[in-house]
Design an enzyme around this catalytic site. Structure first.
Site: not given
Ligand code: GAR
Length: 209
Positions: A12, A66, A108, A110, A151, A181
């Site tokens: 995190g 799932r 997101n 990456h 992605d 990031e």
């Protein structure tokens, strides 16, 4: 106020960068309304708690299939009524129902310069192992919108980071986090909250340029 749900799986540190950005005012007009983890042991859950943010764990092992896990995940997101979902080291493939329901509202981070070292199987340390294996001199990080692919969505921000002689995957991972990031994820959220990002013809455009 942009209502943000952050999804996490591990340490995190990106969540922390977002929490710090909101506190410091470098991410404007934003509230983290919930943190969701798929991993009960994620240190990210503790970070949420320490900062007074509601955190829930939706763990695949607790569900019979799932499909049922996906429903629970979607329910946990929907309950928080987010404007934006931030995948910050979330190592679960997002169900199609969720990408459809929150189109252009999931981002997101990456740890590479997409389209290098991305897609199925490229996550966490593996990305940096592959970059070192290939011998690239530059790597970096990318923030992008999430679509049905892995992605493949529109790119919001990227930042390059130098690979140095003698780097191990762990050393490179840390440099990419520190130099890229933890900067571009908060910046992307701030820009989205400020209405500065729009998507046209499958690409991101800034509305002020
Ligand atoms: C980060 O490096 C993030 O970019 C990566 O996982 C790490 C999570 O670290 N995500 C991916 O590889 C997604 N494909 P954190 O939990 O300390 O933020």
């Amino acid at each position: 106020m942009l209502r943000v749900v952050v999804c996490v799986s591990g340490g995190g540190t990106n969540l922390q960068a977002v929490i710090d950005g909101v506190k410091a005012g470098s991410i404007r007009n934003t509230e983290i309304v919930r943190v969701i983890s798929n991993n009960k042991n994620a240190y990210a859950l503790q970070r949420a708690e320490e900062n007074g943010i509601a955190a829930v764990c939706v763990c695949p092992a607790d569900y019979v299939s799932r499909e049922v896990f996906h429903q629970a995940l979607l329910a946990a997101v929907e309950e928080a009524e987010p404007d934006l979902i931030v995948l910050a080291g979330f190592l679960v493939v997002i169900p199609q129902e969720m990408t459809a329901r929150y189109r252009n509202r999931i981002i997101n981070i990456h740890p590479s310069l997409i389209p290098s070292f991305c897609g199925t199987g490229y996550y966490g340390l593996r990305v940096h192992e592959a970059a070192l294996e290939r011998g690239v001199r530059l790597t970096g990080a990318t923030v992008h919108f999430v679509d049905e692919g892995t992605d493949t969505g529109p790119i919001i921000l990227q930042k390059a980071v130098e690979v140095k002689e003698g780097d191990t995957p762990e050393v490179l991972q840390k440099r990419v986090m520190e130099e890229a990031e933890w900067k571009i994820l908060p910046q992307a959220i701030d820009e989205i909250a400020g209405g500065l990002i729009e998507i046209k013809d499958g690409k991101c455009r800034r509305t002020d340029q």
